[in-house]
Design an enzyme around this catalytic site. Sequence first.
Site, PDB file in Angstrom:
ATOM      1  N   ASP A  18      17.080  56.516  15.290  1.00 11.54           N
ATOM      2  CA  ASP A  18      17.549  55.678  16.395  1.00 11.54           C
ATOM      3  C   ASP A  18      17.553  56.542  17.649  1.00 11.54           C
ATOM      4  O   ASP A  18      18.588  57.018  18.109  1.00 11.54           O
ATOM      5  CB  ASP A  18      18.948  55.163  16.081  1.00 11.54           C
ATOM      6  CG  ASP A  18      19.402  54.079  17.049  1.00 11.54           C
ATOM      7  OD1 ASP A  18      18.554  53.569  17.805  1.00 11.54           O
ATOM      8  OD2 ASP A  18      20.594  53.744  17.042  1.00 11.54           O
ATOM      9  N   GLU A  97      11.770  47.184  22.777  1.00 16.47           N
ATOM     10  CA  GLU A  97      12.620  46.063  23.164  1.00 16.47           C
ATOM     11  C   GLU A  97      12.093  45.292  24.369  1.00 16.47           C
ATOM     12  O   GLU A  97      11.645  45.869  25.357  1.00 16.47           O
ATOM     13  CB  GLU A  97      14.028  46.583  23.465  1.00 16.47           C
ATOM     14  CG  GLU A  97      15.059  45.493  23.595  1.00 16.47           C
ATOM     15  CD  GLU A  97      16.388  45.909  22.980  1.00 16.47           C
ATOM     16  OE1 GLU A  97      17.337  45.121  23.091  1.00 16.47           O
ATOM     17  OE2 GLU A  97      16.473  46.992  22.380  1.00 16.47           O
ATOM     18  N   LYS A 133      11.406  44.062  19.646  1.00 17.74           N
ATOM     19  CA  LYS A 133      12.856  44.002  19.491  1.00 17.74           C
ATOM     20  C   LYS A 133      13.430  42.962  20.450  1.00 17.74           C
ATOM     21  O   LYS A 133      13.204  43.032  21.666  1.00 17.74           O
ATOM     22  CB  LYS A 133      13.435  45.387  19.777  1.00 17.74           C
ATOM     23  CG  LYS A 133      14.768  45.683  19.127  1.00 17.74           C
ATOM     24  CD  LYS A 133      15.083  47.162  19.310  1.00 17.74           C
ATOM     25  CE  LYS A 133      16.436  47.512  18.718  1.00 17.74           C
ATOM     26  NZ  LYS A 133      16.776  48.927  18.980  1.00 17.74           N
ATOM     27  N   THR A 157      17.821  42.233  17.141  1.00 19.05           N
ATOM     28  CA  THR A 157      18.878  43.207  17.358  1.00 19.05           C
ATOM     29  C   THR A 157      20.151  42.538  17.879  1.00 19.05           C
ATOM     30  O   THR A 157      20.194  41.323  18.078  1.00 19.05           O
ATOM     31  CB  THR A 157      18.380  44.304  18.328  1.00 19.05           C
ATOM     32  OG1 THR A 157      19.333  45.349  18.399  1.00 19.05           O
ATOM     33  CG2 THR A 157      18.124  43.739  19.717  1.00 19.05           C
ATOM     34  N   PHE A 179      24.796  45.515  13.642  1.00 15.30           N
ATOM     35  CA  PHE A 179      25.407  46.681  14.286  1.00 15.30           C
ATOM     36  C   PHE A 179      26.738  47.051  13.637  1.00 15.30           C
ATOM     37  O   PHE A 179      27.773  46.451  13.943  1.00 15.30           O
ATOM     38  CB  PHE A 179      25.604  46.394  15.776  1.00 15.30           C
ATOM     39  CG  PHE A 179      24.381  46.643  16.617  1.00 15.30           C
ATOM     40  CD1 PHE A 179      23.115  46.369  16.141  1.00 15.30           C
ATOM     41  CD2 PHE A 179      24.502  47.150  17.899  1.00 15.30           C
ATOM     42  CE1 PHE A 179      21.992  46.605  16.916  1.00 15.30           C
ATOM     43  CE2 PHE A 179      23.386  47.391  18.691  1.00 15.30           C
ATOM     44  CZ  PHE A 179      22.128  47.121  18.193  1.00 15.30           C
TER      45      PHE A 179
END
Length: 326
Positions: A18, A97, A133, A157, A179
């Site tokens: 990440d 993203e 994303k 996400t 998350f």
Amino acid sequence: MTASSLSQLKKLTTIVADSSDLSAIEQFRPLDATTNPSLITTAAAQESSRELIEAAYTQAKQEGLCADELIERTIDILTVKFGVEILKLIEGRVSTEVDASLSYDTEATIAKAKELLSLYKGYGIDQNRILIKIASTWEGIQAAKVLEAEGIHCNLTLLFGSHQAKACADAKVTLISPFVGRILDWYKKAENVDHYPIEQDPGVLSVKAIFNDYKTHGVQTEVMGASFRSIEQVLALAGCDLLTVAPNLLAQLNEDQRQVTAQLVPAQNIIPAEAELTEAEFKHQLEHDLMAFQLLQAGIDGFIKAREQLSALLRQSLGVTAELKN
């Protein structure tokens, strides 16, 4: 000599970095990597990124853009350039993203996803190595549904609730990123609790519930736990399809030598999936899940702010601000 927790974990779960820190990715050599606007902004602030910034800005200028359009295009190009550099260091996929400001616009999200893939194609990257994303709003999930039907793989996400996971499964998205850490943070604040035993950690329990539900119903969408606060959270999800972990925690796992065993095991008996969620049902459940509702919007706002910070950084870098005023 006892194997590190990280090496043991890699036998149970696909470990994803990440990070947009190329040196960290080179050190830990994960199969996949994820990025987001905050990580890109942090990476872009490093002196080692100056060459990438210059190249992205030069490429954007060649398209004849001006003012704000030039900066926005530079950000997209720079984001993709980081992805290209990451792909040189890993064997798998990188998540890139879509601009978070488009999170409630299905058509704009689809268009931006295709723009990003076109940039990757220009660098000779196969689209199967890219995960687009997208925030797990209803509109974002519907965009992913369209993209997936066209063979474009997506990572949904900012996922905090079972209703989001269900809608993603209905849309047949490639992967979701629930998350863990942000859920824990929310509950600690909401319940005024300093600590939860790992077996009661709300973030860990949320991912376990989604994983078990997916496997019980034969859902093909992969579950990738994200946003960890400790290696204990990571190890509590050993056996999850994927886990995306920040470099500092990867380093801790690499030094740790406790025995690691699978905590998530796929169901053996598959039962039929439930009826698909409607938009009205999704939004009703989201509005009545205060944790998911607040964290989804806060996450989107945070990524928008990070992109604005990156825009300011680019304007300052190389004297771009002065140039745009002329």
